[in-house]
Design an enzyme around this catalytic site. Structure first.
Site, PDB file in Angstrom:
ATOM      1  N   ARG A  76     -17.486 -89.371  22.994  1.00 17.52           N
ATOM      2  CA  ARG A  76     -18.073 -88.258  22.232  1.00 17.52           C
ATOM      3  C   ARG A  76     -16.738 -87.657  21.536  1.00 17.52           C
ATOM      4  O   ARG A  76     -15.730 -87.649  22.053  1.00 17.52           O
ATOM      5  CB  ARG A  76     -18.553 -86.973  23.261  1.00 17.52           C
ATOM      6  CG  ARG A  76     -19.997 -87.488  23.774  1.00 17.52           C
ATOM      7  CD  ARG A  76     -21.005 -87.149  22.650  1.00 17.52           C
ATOM      8  NE  ARG A  76     -22.402 -87.396  23.251  1.00 17.52           N
ATOM      9  CZ  ARG A  76     -23.008 -88.779  23.143  1.00 17.52           C
ATOM     10  NH1 ARG A  76     -22.318 -89.750  22.874  1.00 17.52           N
ATOM     11  NH2 ARG A  76     -24.214 -88.756  23.823  1.00 17.52           N
ATOM     12  N   HIS A 126     -20.993 -93.285  14.422  1.00 18.36           N
ATOM     13  CA  HIS A 126     -21.462 -93.302  15.660  1.00 18.36           C
ATOM     14  C   HIS A 126     -22.594 -94.284  15.709  1.00 18.36           C
ATOM     15  O   HIS A 126     -24.000 -94.066  16.128  1.00 18.36           O
ATOM     16  CB  HIS A 126     -22.473 -91.787  15.933  1.00 18.36           C
ATOM     17  CG  HIS A 126     -22.584 -91.253  17.378  1.00 18.36           C
ATOM     18  ND1 HIS A 126     -22.715 -89.958  17.738  1.00 18.36           N
ATOM     19  CD2 HIS A 126     -23.147 -92.134  18.295  1.00 18.36           C
ATOM     20  CE1 HIS A 126     -22.830 -90.109  19.069  1.00 18.36           C
ATOM     21  NE2 HIS A 126     -23.071 -91.234  19.334  1.00 18.36           N
TER      22      HIS A 126
HETATM   23  P1  NAP Z   1     -21.935 -93.352  33.535  1.00 20.26           P
HETATM   24  O1  NAP Z   1     -22.438 -94.599  33.803  1.00 20.26           O
HETATM   25  O2  NAP Z   1     -22.595 -91.974  33.702  1.00 20.26           O
HETATM   26  O3  NAP Z   1     -20.676 -93.419  33.624  1.00 20.26           O
HETATM   27  C1  NAP Z   1     -19.437 -92.345  33.587  1.00 20.26           C
HETATM   28  C2  NAP Z   1     -17.991 -92.743  33.898  1.00 20.26           C
HETATM   29  O4  NAP Z   1     -17.117 -91.699  33.799  1.00 20.26           O
HETATM   30  C3  NAP Z   1     -18.106 -92.847  35.503  1.00 20.26           C
HETATM   31  O5  NAP Z   1     -17.326 -94.073  35.939  1.00 20.26           O
HETATM   32  C4  NAP Z   1     -17.651 -91.560  35.985  1.00 20.26           C
HETATM   33  O6  NAP Z   1     -16.796 -91.682  37.324  1.00 20.26           O
HETATM   34  C5  NAP Z   1     -16.492 -91.275  34.974  1.00 20.26           C
HETATM   35  N1  NAP Z   1     -16.066 -89.867  34.973  1.00 20.26           N
HETATM   36  C6  NAP Z   1     -16.899 -88.902  34.656  1.00 20.26           C
HETATM   37  N2  NAP Z   1     -16.351 -87.708  34.983  1.00 20.26           N
HETATM   38  C7  NAP Z   1     -15.099 -87.892  35.009  1.00 20.26           C
HETATM   39  C8  NAP Z   1     -13.716 -87.127  35.149  1.00 20.26           C
HETATM   40  N3  NAP Z   1     -13.785 -85.822  35.186  1.00 20.26           N
HETATM   41  N4  NAP Z   1     -12.878 -87.989  35.481  1.00 20.26           N
HETATM   42  C9  NAP Z   1     -12.554 -89.351  35.680  1.00 20.26           C
HETATM   43  N5  NAP Z   1     -13.844 -90.194  35.333  1.00 20.26           N
HETATM   44  C10 NAP Z   1     -14.949 -89.359  35.157  1.00 20.26           C
HETATM   45  O7  NAP Z   1     -21.880 -93.325  31.879  1.00 20.26           O
HETATM   46  P2  NAP Z   1     -22.277 -94.347  30.949  1.00 20.26           P
HETATM   47  O8  NAP Z   1     -23.701 -94.858  30.770  1.00 20.26           O
HETATM   48  O9  NAP Z   1     -21.111 -95.643  31.124  1.00 20.26           O
HETATM   49  O10 NAP Z   1     -21.937 -93.734  29.316  1.00 20.26           O
HETATM   50  C11 NAP Z   1     -20.727 -93.142  29.108  1.00 20.26           C
HETATM   51  C12 NAP Z   1     -20.623 -92.184  27.879  1.00 20.26           C
HETATM   52  O11 NAP Z   1     -20.490 -93.206  26.691  1.00 20.26           O
HETATM   53  C13 NAP Z   1     -21.916 -91.343  27.882  1.00 20.26           C
HETATM   54  O12 NAP Z   1     -21.959 -90.277  28.545  1.00 20.26           O
HETATM   55  C14 NAP Z   1     -22.059 -91.043  26.243  1.00 20.26           C
HETATM   56  O13 NAP Z   1     -21.522 -89.955  26.113  1.00 20.26           O
HETATM   57  C15 NAP Z   1     -21.183 -92.123  25.769  1.00 20.26           C
HETATM   58  N6  NAP Z   1     -22.115 -93.137  24.697  1.00 20.26           N
HETATM   59  C16 NAP Z   1     -21.842 -93.279  23.297  1.00 20.26           C
HETATM   60  C17 NAP Z   1     -22.522 -94.159  22.659  1.00 20.26           C
HETATM   61  C18 NAP Z   1     -22.106 -94.227  21.102  1.00 20.26           C
HETATM   62  O14 NAP Z   1     -22.907 -94.874  20.340  1.00 20.26           O
HETATM   63  N7  NAP Z   1     -20.686 -93.744  20.701  1.00 20.26           N
HETATM   64  C19 NAP Z   1     -23.621 -94.783  23.260  1.00 20.26           C
HETATM   65  C20 NAP Z   1     -23.939 -94.585  24.435  1.00 20.26           C
HETATM   66  C21 NAP Z   1     -23.036 -93.787  25.267  1.00 20.26           C
HETATM   67  P3  NAP Z   1     -17.579 -92.052  38.803  1.00 20.26           P
HETATM   68  O15 NAP Z   1     -17.811 -93.328  38.534  1.00 20.26           O
HETATM   69  O16 NAP Z   1     -16.655 -91.542  39.879  1.00 20.26           O
HETATM   70  O17 NAP Z   1     -18.927 -91.275  38.579  1.00 20.26           O
HETATM   71  C1  GLV Z   2     -25.353 -92.128  22.338  1.00 15.67           C
HETATM   72  O1  GLV Z   2     -24.426 -91.637  21.838  1.00 15.67           O
HETATM   73  C2  GLV Z   2     -25.729 -92.090  23.576  1.00 15.67           C
HETATM   74  O2  GLV Z   2     -25.463 -91.145  24.259  1.00 15.67           O
HETATM   75  O3  GLV Z   2     -26.555 -92.738  23.884  1.00 15.67           O
END
Ligand code: NAP
Ligand code: GLV
Length: 313
Positions: free
Chosen positions: A225, A273
């Site tokens: 983000r 994005h």
């Molecule tokens: P997820 O499965 O919820 O993974 C989040 C990870 O971040 C987990 O390993 C979590 O730790 C860690 N985390 C959270 N808070 C933390 C902190 N304070 N300190 C250290 N580590 C922390 O999420 P995901 O599906 O991988 O997605 C991640 C993010 O990518 C989304 O929230 C979204 O904002 C972004 N995204 C962007 C796009 C784009 O097109 N640019 C697309 C999709 C997603 P734990 O393992 O300990 O819980």
């Molecule tokens: C895109 O940014 C998503 O959070 O899926």
């Protein structure tokens, strides 16, 4: 069972309604309009506050993205559970994006492209992967798969998460106490954290200056983000050489304004994005499977992607 669809940001609801009708023929599926009948579940992206104020009885709020930061900024009905996309075709796209940005930087392909435009035949000195250790912030659904993919290219990889993890091929750090060691061991930094109160602004002058033990030449890839990055800190770090470059897919304000200096900075690569887009067919199938499981008596806490509102992701 009634399901309502409420999508903003140029997401057309009709194809989602058609897909859900195919997957859940017994359900009544509608596009939300103000005053619409109350539904059991909703499929949403950045809904207006009025939607949530009216639909106070919702059991499940199914977000058609992975990040729920925008949703958590709204006033939610007291008993509604939020379910985000769990991969649904996003992780492979993140792998493509991050590996492309990393390898483009490491192999200096931008320099070859510039040379080619001038008809210049000239080699860059090979660089060693051991000098480009990569740190992945966030080892969730996306970060863990990205970490494994980078390791396949034989870069040293470390990861940072909130809770302790053990992952083959990835050196794991966790929590506030692990951040120092993680940054010091990383030259290329990939951000795949959710945006929460703890992670907002985490990419700043101080943390980015600690990359690779404070040596110059770090590289930032932000695909999470825009608000993770203190934007005003980036260009001074690039101009001073502390950072060698940045690949940015997300911004504090989107769409990025035409006059924003990031567009034209020679060391910044901007994409709109687009690193991992929602795949509609896979997402509809995933959401429908979860709704079927709930209707068959499953508890929300057994579903992948259920959001812990207190934790913020
Ligand atoms: P997820 O499965 O919820 O993974 C989040 C990870 O971040 C987990 O390993 C979590 O730790 C860690 N985390 C959270 N808070 C933390 C902190 N304070 N300190 C250290 N580590 C922390 O999420 P995901 O599906 O991988 O997605 C991640 C993010 O990518 C989304 O929230 C979204 O904002 C972004 N995204 C962007 C796009 C784009 O097109 N640019 C697309 C999709 C997603 P734990 O393992 O300990 O819980
Ligand atoms: C895109 O940014 C998503 O959070 O899926």
């Amino acid at each position: 069972m009634r399901i309502t669809v409420c999508l903003s940001d140029n997401n057309r609801p009709e194809p989602w309604v058609e897909g859900l009708r195919r997957e859940l023929p017994q359900a009544e599926i509608q596009i939300w309009t103000p005053g619409a009948a109350l539904a059991d579940h909703a499929v949403v992206w950045a809904p207006p506050q009025q939607f949530l104020d009216e639909q106070q009885q919702l059991r499940g709020l199914f977000n058609i993205g992975a990040g729920v930061d925008a949703l958590l900024n709204l006033r939610l009905p007291p008993h509604t559970r939020i379910v985000r996309l769990d991969d649904a075709g996003m992780s492979v796209q993140m792998v493509e994006y991050v590996c492309h940005a990393l390898i483009r930087h490491f192999r200096e392909f931008d320099v070859y492209e510039a040379d080619a435009r001038e008809g210049v035949w000239s080699y860059r000195r090979p660089r060693a992967r051991r000098d480009f250790p990569v740190g992945v912030m966030g080892l969730g659904v996306l970060g863990e798969r990205v970490g494994h993919a980078i390791a396949q290219f034989e870069f040293p990889v470390q990861g940072w998460s909130r809770s302790p993890r053990q992952i083959d091929g990835i050196r794991c750090f966790d929590g506030d106490q692990g951040l120092d060691g993680f940054l010091a061991a990383s030259r290329v930094l990939v951000c795949l954290l959710p945006l929460t109160a703890q992670t907002r602004g985490i990419l700043n002058r101080e943390t980015l200056s600690r990359l690779h033990g404070g040596r110059p030449g770090g590289y930032l890839i932000n695909v999470a983000r825009g608000a993770h990055l203190m934007e005003q800190d980036l260009i001074p770090l690039l101009d001073a050489g502390q950072l060698a470059g940045a690949a940015l897919d997300v911004f504090a304000s989107e769409p990025l304004a035409p006059e924003h200096p990031f567009w034209r900075h020679p060391k910044i690569t901007v994409t709109p994005h687009a690193s991992a887009r929602t795949q509609r067919e896979e997402s509809v199938a995933q959401i429908a499977a979860k709704i079927r499981a709930l209707e068959a008596g499953a508890d929300f806490d057994t579903l992948p992607g259920v959001v812990d509102v207190q934790r913020g992701y």
